[in-house]
Scaffold this motif. Structure first.
Motif, PDB file in Angstrom:
ATOM      1  N   LEU A 118       7.317 -34.350  54.965  1.00 31.48           N
ATOM      2  CA  LEU A 118       8.135 -34.295  53.756  1.00 31.48           C
ATOM      3  C   LEU A 118       8.879 -32.969  53.662  1.00 31.48           C
ATOM      4  CD1 LEU A 118       9.103 -35.566  51.150  1.00 31.48           C
ATOM      5  CD2 LEU A 118       7.059 -34.668  50.031  1.00 31.48           C
ATOM      6  N   MET A 119       8.219 -31.876  54.007  1.00 34.12           N
ATOM      7  CA  MET A 119       8.902 -30.587  53.978  1.00 34.12           C
ATOM      8  C   MET A 119      10.055 -30.559  54.983  1.00 34.12           C
ATOM      9  SD  MET A 119       7.506 -29.025  51.572  1.00 34.12           S
ATOM     10  CE  MET A 119       6.422 -30.084  50.610  1.00 34.12           C
ATOM     11  N   ASP A 120       9.827 -31.104  56.183  1.00 32.79           N
ATOM     12  CA  ASP A 120      10.905 -31.177  57.176  1.00 32.79           C
ATOM     13  C   ASP A 120      12.068 -32.005  56.645  1.00 32.79           C
ATOM     14  OD1 ASP A 120       9.455 -29.698  59.021  1.00 32.79           O
ATOM     15  OD2 ASP A 120       8.563 -31.476  59.936  1.00 32.79           O
ATOM     16  N   ALA A 121      11.728 -33.151  56.051  1.00 35.95           N
ATOM     17  CA  ALA A 121      12.767 -34.070  55.586  1.00 35.95           C
ATOM     18  C   ALA A 121      13.528 -33.510  54.392  1.00 35.95           C
ATOM     19  CB  ALA A 121      12.133 -35.415  55.224  1.00 35.95           C
ATOM     20  N   PHE A 122      12.794 -32.956  53.430  1.00 29.89           N
ATOM     21  CA  PHE A 122      13.438 -32.512  52.195  1.00 29.89           C
ATOM     22  C   PHE A 122      14.142 -31.168  52.364  1.00 29.89           C
ATOM     23  CE2 PHE A 122      13.408 -30.473  47.972  1.00 29.89           C
ATOM     24  CZ  PHE A 122      14.097 -31.430  47.256  1.00 29.89           C
ATOM     25  N   CYS A 123      13.454 -30.206  52.968  1.00 25.46           N
ATOM     26  CA  CYS A 123      14.013 -28.852  53.058  1.00 25.46           C
ATOM     27  C   CYS A 123      15.031 -28.706  54.177  1.00 25.46           C
ATOM     28  CB  CYS A 123      12.897 -27.831  53.263  1.00 25.46           C
ATOM     29  SG  CYS A 123      11.648 -27.824  51.962  1.00 25.46           S
ATOM     30  N   HIS A 124      14.819 -29.443  55.282  1.00 28.55           N
ATOM     31  CA  HIS A 124      15.647 -29.232  56.466  1.00 28.55           C
ATOM     32  C   HIS A 124      16.408 -30.471  56.909  1.00 28.55           C
ATOM     33  CE1 HIS A 124      13.622 -25.404  56.794  1.00 28.55           C
ATOM     34  NE2 HIS A 124      12.458 -26.025  56.724  1.00 28.55           N
ATOM     35  N   LEU A 125      16.258 -31.568  56.176  1.00 27.05           N
ATOM     36  CA  LEU A 125      16.919 -32.832  56.513  1.00 27.05           C
ATOM     37  C   LEU A 125      16.573 -33.298  57.921  1.00 27.05           C
ATOM     38  CD1 LEU A 125      20.382 -32.273  54.777  1.00 27.05           C
ATOM     39  CD2 LEU A 125      18.249 -33.157  53.826  1.00 27.05           C
ATOM     40  N   ALA A 126      15.369 -32.947  58.348  1.00 21.51           N
ATOM     41  CA  ALA A 126      14.703 -33.475  59.557  1.00 21.51           C
ATOM     42  C   ALA A 126      15.361 -33.081  60.870  1.00 21.51           C
ATOM     43  CB  ALA A 126      14.525 -34.983  59.466  1.00 21.51           C
ATOM     44  N   ILE A 127      16.584 -33.513  61.123  1.00 23.54           N
ATOM     45  CA  ILE A 127      17.229 -33.207  62.399  1.00 23.54           C
ATOM     46  C   ILE A 127      18.692 -32.844  62.158  1.00 23.54           C
ATOM     47  CG2 ILE A 127      15.729 -34.687  63.798  1.00 23.54           C
ATOM     48  CD1 ILE A 127      17.886 -36.813  63.746  1.00 23.54           C
ATOM     49  N   THR A 285       8.717 -43.719  47.677  1.00 23.05           N
ATOM     50  CA  THR A 285       9.880 -43.204  46.982  1.00 23.05           C
ATOM     51  C   THR A 285      10.783 -44.357  46.553  1.00 23.05           C
ATOM     52  OG1 THR A 285      11.885 -41.831  47.261  1.00 23.05           O
ATOM     53  CG2 THR A 285      11.083 -42.961  49.199  1.00 23.05           C
ATOM     54  N   HIS A 286      11.693 -44.093  45.609  1.00 21.80           N
ATOM     55  CA  HIS A 286      12.708 -45.086  45.287  1.00 21.80           C
ATOM     56  C   HIS A 286      14.022 -44.779  46.002  1.00 21.80           C
ATOM     57  CE1 HIS A 286      14.104 -41.940  42.562  1.00 21.80           C
ATOM     58  NE2 HIS A 286      15.185 -42.632  42.305  1.00 21.80           N
ATOM     59  N   VAL A 287      14.049 -43.694  46.773  1.00 27.88           N
ATOM     60  CA  VAL A 287      15.254 -43.283  47.496  1.00 27.88           C
ATOM     61  C   VAL A 287      15.126 -43.759  48.943  1.00 27.88           C
ATOM     62  CG1 VAL A 287      16.701 -41.332  48.181  1.00 27.88           C
ATOM     63  CG2 VAL A 287      15.477 -41.270  45.992  1.00 27.88           C
ATOM     64  N   SER A 288      15.801 -44.835  49.284  1.00 31.00           N
ATOM     65  CA  SER A 288      15.651 -45.438  50.609  1.00 31.00           C
ATOM     66  C   SER A 288      16.063 -44.488  51.724  1.00 31.00           C
ATOM     67  CB  SER A 288      16.465 -46.730  50.698  1.00 31.00           C
ATOM     68  OG  SER A 288      17.861 -46.464  50.516  1.00 31.00           O
ATOM     69  N   GLU A 289      17.018 -43.601  51.441  1.00 33.99           N
ATOM     70  CA  GLU A 289      17.522 -42.699  52.478  1.00 33.99           C
ATOM     71  C   GLU A 289      16.473 -41.683  52.947  1.00 33.99           C
ATOM     72  OE1 GLU A 289      20.947 -44.379  50.265  1.00 33.99           O
ATOM     73  OE2 GLU A 289      19.049 -43.441  49.684  1.00 33.99           O
ATOM     74  N   LEU A 290      15.420 -41.480  52.160  1.00 36.61           N
ATOM     75  CA  LEU A 290      14.388 -40.526  52.573  1.00 36.61           C
ATOM     76  C   LEU A 290      13.556 -41.064  53.734  1.00 36.61           C
ATOM     77  CD1 LEU A 290      12.928 -37.823  52.061  1.00 36.61           C
ATOM     78  CD2 LEU A 290      11.469 -39.019  50.414  1.00 36.61           C
ATOM     79  N   ILE A 291      13.407 -42.389  53.827  1.00 35.23           N
ATOM     80  CA  ILE A 291      12.508 -42.985  54.813  1.00 35.23           C
ATOM     81  C   ILE A 291      12.899 -42.655  56.252  1.00 35.23           C
ATOM     82  CG2 ILE A 291      11.558 -45.141  55.699  1.00 35.23           C
ATOM     83  CD1 ILE A 291      10.420 -44.181  52.982  1.00 35.23           C
ATOM     84  N   PRO A 292      14.170 -42.835  56.667  1.00 40.77           N
ATOM     85  CA  PRO A 292      14.494 -42.478  58.061  1.00 40.77           C
ATOM     86  C   PRO A 292      14.287 -40.996  58.362  1.00 40.77           C
ATOM     87  CG  PRO A 292      16.494 -43.007  56.830  1.00 40.77           C
ATOM     88  CD  PRO A 292      15.338 -43.433  55.997  1.00 40.77           C
ATOM     89  N   LEU A 293      14.467 -40.138  57.359  1.00 38.03           N
ATOM     90  CA  LEU A 293      14.205 -38.711  57.571  1.00 38.03           C
ATOM     91  C   LEU A 293      12.720 -38.464  57.819  1.00 38.03           C
ATOM     92  CD1 LEU A 293      16.462 -36.979  54.871  1.00 38.03           C
ATOM     93  CD2 LEU A 293      16.936 -37.342  57.287  1.00 38.03           C
ATOM     94  N   LEU A 294      11.864 -39.128  57.047  1.00 37.59           N
ATOM     95  CA  LEU A 294      10.425 -39.008  57.263  1.00 37.59           C
ATOM     96  C   LEU A 294      10.033 -39.555  58.635  1.00 37.59           C
ATOM     97  CD1 LEU A 294       9.141 -40.158  53.751  1.00 37.59           C
ATOM     98  CD2 LEU A 294       9.066 -37.833  54.662  1.00 37.59           C
ATOM     99  N   ASN A 295      10.687 -40.625  59.025  1.00 35.07           N
ATOM    100  CA  ASN A 295      10.336 -41.322  60.256  1.00 35.07           C
ATOM    101  C   ASN A 295      10.637 -40.498  61.506  1.00 35.07           C
ATOM    102  OD1 ASN A 295       9.142 -43.553  61.407  1.00 35.07           O
ATOM    103  ND2 ASN A 295      11.036 -44.729  61.551  1.00 35.07           N
TER     104      ASN A 295
END
Length: 426
Positions: A118-127, A285-295
């Motif tokens: 979650l920190m990678d996804a939220f703070c750094h947008l994963a990739i 989450t209710h934000v679908s766009e977060l899922i691929p970032l977590l993945n």
């Protein structure tokens, strides 16, 4: 290495090392254990398991794990974004989403990996994505008594995991006083800068104090910061609080939509090691766009996916909870009964949940207390003396009978009377 050897020797001499026990067999709350240091075996009544609803030995749950092995084998042998995603994952994610009233869920091997993802996804947008520049800083507010998985993740939030050096915008982490929404409001006023992305993270039920985060007041504070994110870690809340065990929102007779309507983005982390008779974790989450970032975060793409028997057991456990709310009701009744009995006998249990920490007089060593409980009374409780204020931590579950709880209290009274030698002033 010599320094390490000397340190460990001093550690053992100081008595800080925990006693080690090896489990050989379980039947309900009766556990056959072996003391690692001596090899002695005995059968004890446990009050230190996190199997809060007693589903670990539920026949339907065990059969679900067996069926999953028969269909898929013991491992998926890959991460979920390559060849490691199975239909049980999709079913479990859908079940958790429905249970938590948030439509999108991502699975992880454990809570530590989920929090870091979650920190990678939220703070750094994963990739990094060509043509997109991420410039907004992140401010994270964390309760001072949050669980170690949260502490580890926020401490490492400044650099995307898997990278020694990061080029993302700065991440600032500030702590607020335990369950103190006035201090949370002060810290937000003090540290929020224009353009910040804000996250507040808290345990729902605190694992060492057994109390509940003040969710409604937290939302009231955060609604002054539209788009801020509120993450609740429901490791000890799922299955234990709320009328049907759905957790902290149900406990306060709310839904996550209550936060959304006030401009606050709710995230819920669910773990399966307590209420769901398995292992693993999920973020909803209710934000679908977060899922691929977590993945595609390193703690997801860089390791194996949740194994079939663990996924199967967790899925069946959640279904058992949903169709048998009496399990949750029995757990809550047991919690109330044991807490009242401890208070009647002069103990000081703190919190309000099935996690029941009992603060002992400072003259009593919790480690010695726990040994006496096991050796003299055949009762297994958790002595805590090396990571929190000294205490005995009791976890009551839905399978405990009143007779067993009375036996626990009697043993604690006898042990206290044996060990407590108060100083009498002249």
């Amino acid at each position: 290495m010599q320094v390490i050897k000397e340190y460990v020797q001093r550690w053992y001499e100081s008595g800080l090392d925990p006693d080690e026990y090896i489990c050989h067999q379980k039947q309900g709350n009766l556990v056959e254990i072996e003391e690692a240091a001596t090899g002695n075996r005995q059968t004890v009544l446990t009050f230190c398991t996190n199997d809060v609803l007693g589903l670990v030995q539920e026949e339907a749950v065990k059969q679900a794990a067996i069926d999953a092995i028969i269909q898929y084998g013991t491992s998926n042998s890959s991460c979920s974004v390559l060849s490691g995603r199975i239909d049980l994952h999709r079913q479990l994610e859908a079940e958790i989403s429905d249970f938590k009233h948030l439509p999108h869920t991502q699975l992880f091997l454990n809570a530590w990996m989920a929090m870091q993802a979650l920190m990678d996804a939220f703070c750094h947008l994963a990739i990094p994505v060509p043509g997109f520049t991420h410039t907004r800083e992140t401010l994270i507010l964390t309760d001072v008594l949050n669980h170690g998985c949260i502490v580890s993740a926020v401490v490492n939030a400044g650099t995307r995991s898997g990278k020694v050096f990061g080029h993302s915008p700065n991440v600032r982490v500030k702590a607020y006083r335990h369950c103190d929404t006035e201090d949370l409001a002060r810290k937000l006023r003090r540290y929020v800068r224009p353009g910040d992305r804000i996250m507040v993270v808290s345990d729902a039920v605190f694992s060492m104090d057994g109390d509940i985060a003040p969710l409604p007041e937290m939302i009231n504070v955060m609604q002054n910061y539209p788009g801020s994110v509120l993450l609740m870690d429901e490791a000890h809340a799922s299955g234990s609080i709320g009328a049907t065990g759905r957790g902290i929102y149900e406990h306060f007779e709310m839904l996550p939509s209550h936060a959304i309507e006030r401009g606050v983005i709710p995230l819920i982390m669910t773990t399966f090691s307590k209420f769901a008779a398995s292992a693993g974790a999920a973020i909803s989450t209710h934000v679908s766009e977060l899922i691929p970032l977590l993945n595609v975060s390193p703690t997801s793409i860089g390791t194996i996916s949740l194994s079939p028997p663990l996924a199967g057991a967790a899925l069946e456990s959640v279904r058992q909870v949903r169709k048998s709310p009496q399990l949750v009701q029995q757990l809550q009744a047991n919690t109330q009964y044991l807490r009242s009995r401890l208070i009647e006998r002069g103990f000081t249990p703190i919190g309000e949940t099935n996690v029941i920490p009992v603060i002992l007089p400072p003259e009593i060593n919790p480690k010695m207390f726990g040994r006496q409980m096991m050796q003299k009374h055949g009762i297994w409780v958790s002595p805590i003396w090396f990571i929190a204020k000294p205490r005995i931590r009791i976890t009551v579950n839905a399978l405990h009978t009143q007779q067993e709880m009375d036996r626990l209290v009697a043993g604690m009274v006898a042990t206290r009377d044996l060990l407590y030698k108060p100083t009498i002033s002249a």
